[in-house]
Write a protein that holds these residues in place. Structure first.
Motif, PDB file in Angstrom:
ATOM      1  N   UNK A 109       0.801  -1.181   0.047  1.00 34.85           N
ATOM      2  CA  UNK A 109       0.078   0.005   0.132  1.00 34.85           C
ATOM      3  C   UNK A 109       0.781   1.156   0.094  1.00 34.85           C
ATOM      4  N   UNK A 110       2.148   1.231   0.544  1.00 36.07           N
ATOM      5  CA  UNK A 110       2.711   2.360   0.449  1.00 36.07           C
ATOM      6  C   UNK A 110       4.044   2.418  -0.553  1.00 36.07           C
ATOM      7  N   UNK A 111       4.022   1.343  -1.531  1.00 33.29           N
ATOM      8  CA  UNK A 111       4.904   0.999  -2.632  1.00 33.29           C
ATOM      9  C   UNK A 111       4.264   1.386  -3.870  1.00 33.29           C
ATOM     10  N   UNK A 116      -1.790   2.799  -3.371  1.00 35.55           N
ATOM     11  CA  UNK A 116      -2.329   4.165  -2.567  1.00 35.55           C
ATOM     12  C   UNK A 116      -3.610   4.659  -2.841  1.00 35.55           C
ATOM     13  N   UNK A 117      -4.007   4.577  -4.128  1.00 40.05           N
ATOM     14  CA  UNK A 117      -5.215   5.123  -4.532  1.00 40.05           C
ATOM     15  C   UNK A 117      -6.534   4.342  -3.850  1.00 40.05           C
ATOM     16  N   UNK A 118      -6.414   2.995  -3.538  1.00 39.54           N
ATOM     17  CA  UNK A 118      -7.263   2.083  -2.975  1.00 39.54           C
ATOM     18  C   UNK A 118      -7.406   2.663  -1.444  1.00 39.54           C
ATOM     19  N   UNK A 119      -6.306   3.124  -0.991  1.00 41.68           N
ATOM     20  CA  UNK A 119      -6.325   3.601   0.560  1.00 41.68           C
ATOM     21  C   UNK A 119      -7.020   4.918   0.660  1.00 41.68           C
ATOM     22  N   UNK A 120      -6.695   5.737  -0.317  1.00 45.23           N
ATOM     23  CA  UNK A 120      -7.219   7.077  -0.441  1.00 45.23           C
ATOM     24  C   UNK A 120      -8.763   6.897  -0.321  1.00 45.23           C
ATOM     25  N   UNK A 121      -9.395   6.228  -1.485  1.00 43.31           N
ATOM     26  CA  UNK A 121     -10.841   5.906  -1.709  1.00 43.31           C
ATOM     27  C   UNK A 121     -11.325   5.327  -0.314  1.00 43.31           C
ATOM     28  N   UNK A 122     -10.588   4.307   0.097  1.00 42.42           N
ATOM     29  CA  UNK A 122     -11.230   3.780   1.570  1.00 42.42           C
ATOM     30  C   UNK A 122     -11.428   4.806   2.613  1.00 42.42           C
ATOM     31  N   UNK A 123     -10.512   5.759   2.439  1.00 39.39           N
ATOM     32  CA  UNK A 123     -10.612   6.855   3.399  1.00 39.39           C
ATOM     33  C   UNK A 123     -11.872   7.990   3.077  1.00 39.39           C
ATOM     34  N   UNK A 124     -12.170   7.710   1.893  1.00 38.29           N
ATOM     35  CA  UNK A 124     -13.300   8.893   1.377  1.00 38.29           C
ATOM     36  C   UNK A 124     -12.872  10.050   0.732  1.00 38.29           C
ATOM     37  N   UNK A 125     -11.514   9.815   0.092  1.00 28.95           N
ATOM     38  CA  UNK A 125     -10.765  10.892  -0.535  1.00 28.95           C
ATOM     39  C   UNK A 125     -11.026  10.692  -1.954  1.00 28.95           C
ATOM     40  N   UNK A 276       0.226  11.060  -4.227  1.00 30.51           N
ATOM     41  CA  UNK A 276       0.872   9.656  -3.663  1.00 30.51           C
ATOM     42  C   UNK A 276       1.492  10.315  -2.404  1.00 30.51           C
ATOM     43  N   UNK A 277       1.773   9.020  -1.490  1.00 33.10           N
ATOM     44  CA  UNK A 277       2.427   9.251  -0.451  1.00 33.10           C
ATOM     45  C   UNK A 277       4.148   8.502  -0.598  1.00 33.10           C
ATOM     46  N   UNK A 278       4.843   9.016   0.305  1.00 30.07           N
ATOM     47  CA  UNK A 278       6.071   8.438   0.376  1.00 30.07           C
ATOM     48  C   UNK A 278       6.372   8.657   1.920  1.00 30.07           C
ATOM     49  N   UNK A 279       6.866   7.269   2.215  1.00 29.04           N
ATOM     50  CA  UNK A 279       6.905   7.166   3.778  1.00 29.04           C
ATOM     51  C   UNK A 279       8.397   7.507   4.324  1.00 29.04           C
ATOM     52  N   UNK A 280       8.800   8.623   3.891  1.00 28.65           N
ATOM     53  CA  UNK A 280      10.275   8.981   4.235  1.00 28.65           C
ATOM     54  C   UNK A 280      10.355  10.381   4.124  1.00 28.65           C
ATOM     55  N   UNK A 281      11.515  11.014   4.587  1.00 24.99           N
ATOM     56  CA  UNK A 281      11.714  12.350   4.559  1.00 24.99           C
ATOM     57  C   UNK A 281      11.420  12.856   3.130  1.00 24.99           C
ATOM     58  N   UNK A 282      11.063  14.106   2.954  1.00 25.48           N
ATOM     59  CA  UNK A 282      11.014  14.807   1.560  1.00 25.48           C
ATOM     60  C   UNK A 282      12.393  14.613   0.984  1.00 25.48           C
ATOM     61  N   UNK A 283      12.759  14.676  -0.361  1.00 27.44           N
ATOM     62  CA  UNK A 283      14.009  14.432  -0.735  1.00 27.44           C
ATOM     63  C   UNK A 283      14.772  15.688  -0.885  1.00 27.44           C
ATOM     64  N   UNK A 284      16.051  15.543  -1.400  1.00 28.00           N
ATOM     65  CA  UNK A 284      16.950  16.666  -1.300  1.00 28.00           C
ATOM     66  C   UNK A 284      17.461  16.967  -0.072  1.00 28.00           C
ATOM     67  N   UNK A 285      17.422  18.528   0.106  1.00 27.70           N
ATOM     68  CA  UNK A 285      17.773  19.091   1.510  1.00 27.70           C
ATOM     69  C   UNK A 285      16.499  19.673   2.198  1.00 27.70           C
TER      70      UNK A 285
END
Length: 387
Positions: A109-111, A116-125, A276-285
């Motif tokens: 679900x996070x890869x 991810x879309x399914x999780x969004x939709x399940x959350x009503x988004x 989309x979601x990314x389960x990590x810090x935003x990239x770059x600096x």
């Protein structure tokens, strides 16, 4: 507490996470394919041990390494790389060695963007219409529903690499002829909007202890595909609608003790569609930008969460922090000396970007902070002004 940091030297400034872990008393164990002598000096001094493998993609070698580290140091309590590329590998290792955190039963679900879309939709988004399609004919049927252009991107992928904006049937044929073999692609309707983010850090109870948002000069896809320079900056105030939908996504994915980086289409100040979601810090600096914007230390806050499950941050987003990129093949009107003379009092860092990141972040970047959007935009215009 024993903490394994996977590929600790891959991201230049991430040694700061290891430094803070050691300061708090953790036994920090590096596992990577980097050459030890080439690691940052502060990283080397923070590691109790560094186990080198020839290739991090060889899972059997990682299992042997983890077995050795466990035998020598005891049970491994935490494992992370803070990099999206290794999410699946981390999940396998956590599962096999019974380590707290995201495991194989929840990695899909996070890869995968389609999941991810399914999780969004399940959350009503609300979501952009899209699905994984494997033939020109199937995409043509999809186009009949949504029209051109459509966006095609790897269902599993990092950043904007391998992403296509398809405007007609000819470009669709070209895309199928040039895309990597055996890679699933998700096709989505094109939404004309600005991209913004909701980013932050949650503790072990899933409580958001820090959050911010970023605004981009253009999408990373356009930056990479059209070879543009980019700037992006942090917000001082987060719109209520954005924060509300961001918090819903944190709950929907049941996040614990992690950074997060959520991307949205901004259709209006009260209308955001998750991308989309990314389960990590935003990239770059960006971690440094968050620290500069609020005079906090998220390297230390993350380390505290790893060791104690919680941290206490009291902060005010007093500034906008902006990253302004330049590319070496561009001819810019103002030199570094001129930039430093004009803005040096508020430039917090000038960085040379490693080649692997340069398509998105440029070959060099200026980190600057100001108390108003107008000052941010003026600096971005001056630094990126071309002949």
């Amino acid at each position: 507490m024993n903490i394994v940091f996977l590929s600790p030297g891959a991201t230049p400034h991430y040694h700061k996470f290891c430094v803070e872990l050691k300061k708090l008393g953790a036994t920090v164990l590096g596992l990577g394919d980097e050459v030890y002598d080439q690691l940052h000096p502060d990283l080397k001094s923070s590691l109790t041990e560094f186990y080198r493998v020839n290739d991090l993609h060889h899972y059997g070698d990682l299992v042997r390494a983890m077995g050795y580290l466990t035998f020598k140091h005891g049970k491994i309590d935490r494992l992370d790389s803070l990099a999206e590329y290794w999410l699946e590998t981390e999940a396998k290792l956590r599962t096999d060695f019974h380590i707290e955190g995201i495991k194989t039963d929840s990695i899909e679900s996070i890869k995968r963007k389609s999941h991810m879309k399914r999780v969004f939709q399940k959350a009503g988004l609300e979501v952009a219409r899209g699905e994984v399609l494997r033939s020109v004919e199937d995409v043509q049927k999809f186009v009949k529903l949504v029209g051109y252009p459509v966006i095609a991107k790897p269902d599993v992928g990092v950043g904007a690499l391998g992403t296509f904006k398809i405007r007609d049937s000819k470009e669709l044929e070209t895309m199928f002829n040039t895309k990597p073999a055996n890679v699933d692609y998700i096709f989505e309707e094109f939404i004309e909007s600005r991209i913004c983010t909701f980013d932050g850090l949650v503790d072990v109870a899933g409580q958001i202890v820090y959050c911010n948002s970023m605004i981009y000069s253009q999408g990373i896809m356009e930056t990479v595909n059209d070879d543009l320079d980019v700037y992006y900056y942090t917000a001082r105030d987060i719109p209520l609608a954005l924060q509300t939908v961001g918090e819903r996504i944190v709950r929907a994915f049941d996040l614990k003790a992690r950074f997060f980086h959520f991307e949205f289409f901004k259709l209006s100040d009260d209308h955001y569609v998750p991308l989309e979601v990314n389960m990590r810090p935003p990239g770059g600096y960006t971690v440094d930008m968050f620290n500069y914007a609020a005079d906090v230390d998220l390297y230390k806050a993350w380390a505290e969460i790893m060791l104690t499950g919680k941290t206490k941050l009291e902060y005010d987003r007093k500034y906008h922090a902006v990253y302004i990129s330049r590319k070496s093949r561009r001819a810019y009107e103002h030199s570094k000396d001129q930039i430093m003379q004009k803005y040096g009092a508020h430039i917090l860092n000038h960085v040379s970007v490693p080649g692997v990141f340069s398509s998105a972040l440029g070959n060099e970047g200026y980190l600057y902070r100001a108390d108003s959007t107008q000052k941010v935009l003026e600096a971005a215009e001056y630094i990126r002004q071309k002949y």
